[in-house]
Scaffold this motif. Structure first.
Motif, PDB file in Angstrom:
ATOM      1  N   LEU A 122     -28.745 -12.539  29.905  1.00 49.72           N
ATOM      2  CA  LEU A 122     -29.022 -11.342  29.691  1.00 49.72           C
ATOM      3  C   LEU A 122     -30.008 -10.805  28.749  1.00 49.72           C
ATOM      4  N   SER A 123     -30.991  -9.816  29.361  1.00 53.42           N
ATOM      5  CA  SER A 123     -32.041  -8.982  28.668  1.00 53.42           C
ATOM      6  C   SER A 123     -31.742  -7.739  28.774  1.00 53.42           C
ATOM      7  N   GLU A 124     -32.490  -6.707  28.152  1.00 54.85           N
ATOM      8  CA  GLU A 124     -32.574  -5.279  28.163  1.00 54.85           C
ATOM      9  C   GLU A 124     -32.857  -4.887  29.455  1.00 54.85           C
ATOM     10  N   GLY A 125     -33.780  -5.801  30.117  1.00 58.19           N
ATOM     11  CA  GLY A 125     -34.284  -5.261  31.472  1.00 58.19           C
ATOM     12  C   GLY A 125     -33.506  -5.532  32.665  1.00 58.19           C
ATOM     13  N   LEU A 126     -32.578  -6.804  32.384  1.00 55.88           N
ATOM     14  CA  LEU A 126     -31.536  -7.069  33.404  1.00 55.88           C
ATOM     15  C   LEU A 126     -30.199  -6.382  33.168  1.00 55.88           C
ATOM     16  N   TYR A 127     -30.183  -5.636  31.909  1.00 56.00           N
ATOM     17  CA  TYR A 127     -28.984  -4.936  31.647  1.00 56.00           C
ATOM     18  C   TYR A 127     -29.085  -3.864  32.573  1.00 56.00           C
ATOM     19  N   GLY A 128     -30.109  -2.930  32.792  1.00 60.55           N
ATOM     20  CA  GLY A 128     -30.127  -1.879  33.484  1.00 60.55           C
ATOM     21  C   GLY A 128     -29.826  -2.406  35.036  1.00 60.55           C
ATOM     22  N   VAL A 129     -30.216  -3.418  35.605  1.00 57.82           N
ATOM     23  CA  VAL A 129     -29.874  -3.980  36.777  1.00 57.82           C
ATOM     24  C   VAL A 129     -28.550  -4.105  36.941  1.00 57.82           C
ATOM     25  N   LEU A 130     -28.015  -4.734  36.164  1.00 60.27           N
ATOM     26  CA  LEU A 130     -26.481  -5.212  36.299  1.00 60.27           C
ATOM     27  C   LEU A 130     -25.587  -4.023  36.261  1.00 60.27           C
ATOM     28  N   LEU A 131     -25.948  -2.945  35.350  1.00 62.34           N
ATOM     29  CA  LEU A 131     -25.156  -1.741  35.194  1.00 62.34           C
ATOM     30  C   LEU A 131     -25.044  -1.049  36.662  1.00 62.34           C
ATOM     31  N   GLN A 132     -26.083  -1.409  37.538  1.00 63.66           N
ATOM     32  CA  GLN A 132     -26.063  -0.794  38.795  1.00 63.66           C
ATOM     33  C   GLN A 132     -25.190  -1.560  39.922  1.00 63.66           C
TER      34      GLN A 132
END
Length: 601
Positions: free
Chosen positions: A196-206
């Motif tokens: 997990l990273s801040e960048g990937l977090y935004g993708v996973l929330l979608q």
């Protein structure tokens, strides 16, 4: 397990080229040495500017030239640092630049107090005595408005010399958030382990899978909550710095001080907060629709970003995104798109996420460099919008710098977000005009509504929180983690209404918002988005005069007050009309989306 690449593993073509600023570190260090020498020279000009018009010109240009050299050094160091915040060599460059900023600031702190020690009539007489000073008339007019808030030469020097100290809280937050936090491994939709990273977090929330969204949400906040008391300490110290500075300079509040720097009256802020709160029912309708269409027994905060229409049908590689951006922005004319293409071709964009890279996205650079864009690319519609958004900033910078002298070659933060969000509006319009598939249209409308939610509603929510903690600190309240979380949780509930569960983690969202360290920056996202709605509609009308008025705004820089620049572009931001236009557009698109969503269900 998918791993984020190291900086050395990123293809060169996807990194920005900083050799156009300085060819190597030796040139950077030579520039620092030259600045130190020039700093001594400029410090020796103290007490001379009132001698004559020629003296005022000589001193003024010397101070501006020194700051111009300093900006180049700082930009080079900060871009190097942001591409890998864990790189010790880059940290060292940044440290040298920050130290130099403090040194130059202290050595030139006398300049503005000396100018302001002159009466308005005395200053104007000096300006009139040397025709070359006409090019600085607006500079002195704006500076004159700060007479009541400028301290003595000795006091200004003391404050300038302490700039490193005052910036310590923000720096500590940045290092902790961007470099030191280690996030756990989670699973993506396919069941693959991913870091997990801040960048990937935004993708996973979608993600369209609730389990994936919930796991990412809980995993991310489990890390931030471990350090919530540390984050409270850094944020509280930052707020104290703002309040201290405002009180020292005789402002009524930190907000008044921050808005004064952009010559923005309080009515702009108050009108925003009041108008947004008057339209919270629109957000509540959207939230309730999301719960209905997603067919969830309960709607959680981590469910607010997944497309209501299901799996995203629009994904773009970086190359495809470049092509889409050029098509969407073509309405701004061939010169605009030619300059966008130069950005794509000139290695001005740092594209992909790598270990230690600063999170998020921004447009940077200075007067003597090309604009630079930092991205953390994902093959998503959101990344396409981010690219277009940051390109709006970069084109604003390009047109300003190529049409204004150095002293007006930047623009107020207040108008900065308008160019970027105008581009977003143009992209939305292009997609709605070119996509006929009901599923695709619904997805684009969903994205627009989410963007409005995240920019107008969310940033105004941030603005309310920011103003509250500044007021409470000024009143003597201790800004503990529990105190801030309690207020933030209740504020979040008011904004989103009873249709969403305010998960306990969301009360700690303030721990991961870097913009709270930017001193009343966030409200300008909301005002900018709303103004961009009006401007984009003017551009799309096909009236070339309205398009040219917009391009004139991009070229104006700081040659006039920001509100005056916007009035010339066609938007009066002291009145609620532009906000009402934005909410009318939101309601109109929400109605269309509601109909489509029900038809597709």
């Amino acid at each position: 397990m998918k791993q984020i690449p190291k900086r050395s593993e990123v293809p060169t073509a996807l990194t920005w080229d900083l050799t156009t600023i300085f060819p190597d570190e030796a040139a950077f260090k030579a520039a620092i040495a030259a600045i130190k020498t020039q700093t001594t020279v400029v410090a020796g000009l103290k007490g001379q500017l009132a001698q004559s018009g020629a003296a005022l010109y000589r001193v003024t240009t010397a101070v501006f030239d020194l700051n111009r050299q300093l900006e180049r050094v700082y930009v080079y160091a900060s871009l190097n640092n942001d591409q890998d915040t864990g790189n010790a060599a880059a940290q060292a460059l940044m440290g040298q630049a920050e130290s130099l900023v403090a040194t130059v600031g202290a050595a030139t702190a006398w300049f503005e107090p000396e100018v302001l020690a002159l009466s308005a009539d005395q200053l104007q007489t000096l300006i009139d005595n040397d025709p070359r000073l006409a090019d600085y008339q607006h500079v002195f007019d704006v500076l004159g408005q700060q007479r009541a808030h400028t301290l003595s030469v000795a006091e200004e020097k003391l404050l300038a010399g302490a700039s490193d100290i005052f910036g310590a809280s923000a720096k500590t937050y940045s290092v902790l958030s961007d470099a030191d936090l280690k996030f756990p491994v989670v699973q993506d939709e396919a069941g693959n382990d991913v870091r997990l990273s801040e960048g990937l977090y935004g993708v996973l929330l979608q993600s369209t899978t609730p389990r994936v969204r919930q796991q990412a949400f809980e995993a991310l906040y489990s890390v931030y909550q471990q350090f919530r008391h540390t984050f409270a300490a850094t944020l509280a110290s930052e707020v104290k710095t703002h309040n201290f500075s405002a009180e020292t300079r005789h402002y009524a509040s930190a907000r008044a001080a921050a808005m004064s720097r952009n010559n923005v009256p309080a009515v702009v802020y108050d009108t925003l907060v009041e108008t947004v709160n008057d339209h919270l029912d629109s957000l509540h309708r959207y939230v309730n629709l999301r719960k209905e269409i997603l067919d969830l027994p309960q709607l959680h905060m981590y469910d607010l970003y997944t497309p209501i229409t299901g799996e995203p049908s629009l994904k773009y590689t970086y190359q495809e995104a470049q092509e889409m951006a050029l098509k969407a922005l073509a309405v701004l004319g061939p010169d605009y798109t030619a300059n966008v293409q130069k950005m794509f071709d000139g290695r001005a964009i740092d594209v992909v996420e790598n270990q230690g890279k600063r999170t998020g996205a921004y447009s940077g650079g200075m007067y003597d460099t090309k604009p630079y864009i930092l991205l953390n690319w994902q093959d998503s519609l959101e990344s396409l919008f981010t690219l277009v958004h940051e390109m709006g900033h970069s084109m604003h910078s390009h047109y300003t710098r190529t049409n204004q002298p150095y002293q007006y070659g930047d623009y107020s933060i207040f108008v900065a977000e308008i160019a970027s969000t105008t581009n977003e509006n143009l992209l939305t319009d292009y997609l709605l005009k070119t996509q006929t598939d009901p599923k695709v249209r619904a997805y684009v409308l969903n994205h627009y509504l989410d963007g409005f939610k995240g920019t107008v509603y969310r940033q105004t929510q941030f603005a309310e929180f920011e103003d509250y903690i500044h007021q409470q600190d000024a009143a003597g309240e201790t800004l503990t983690a529990d105190f801030m979380s309690d207020f933030y949780g209740k504020l979040n509930q008011r904004y989103y209404g009873d249709g969403v569960i305010s998960d306990p983690q969301i009360a700690d969202e303030w721990t991961r918002i870097p913009h709270f360290y930017y001193d009343y920056y966030v409200y300008q996202y909301a005002t900018g988005f709303a103004a961009a709605t009006t401007l984009s509609q003017r551009i799309l009308s096909g009236d070339e005069a309205k398009r040219d008025a917009y391009l004139a705004y991009l070229k104006a820089g700081s040659s006039a007050l920001p509100l005056d620049v916007m009035k010339q572009a066609g938007v009066d931001m002291t009145q609620p009309g532009y906000l009402q236009t934005a909410f009318a557009t939101f309601d109109e698109r929400l109605a269309e989306f509601t109909q489509l969503a029900h038809e597709l269900k």
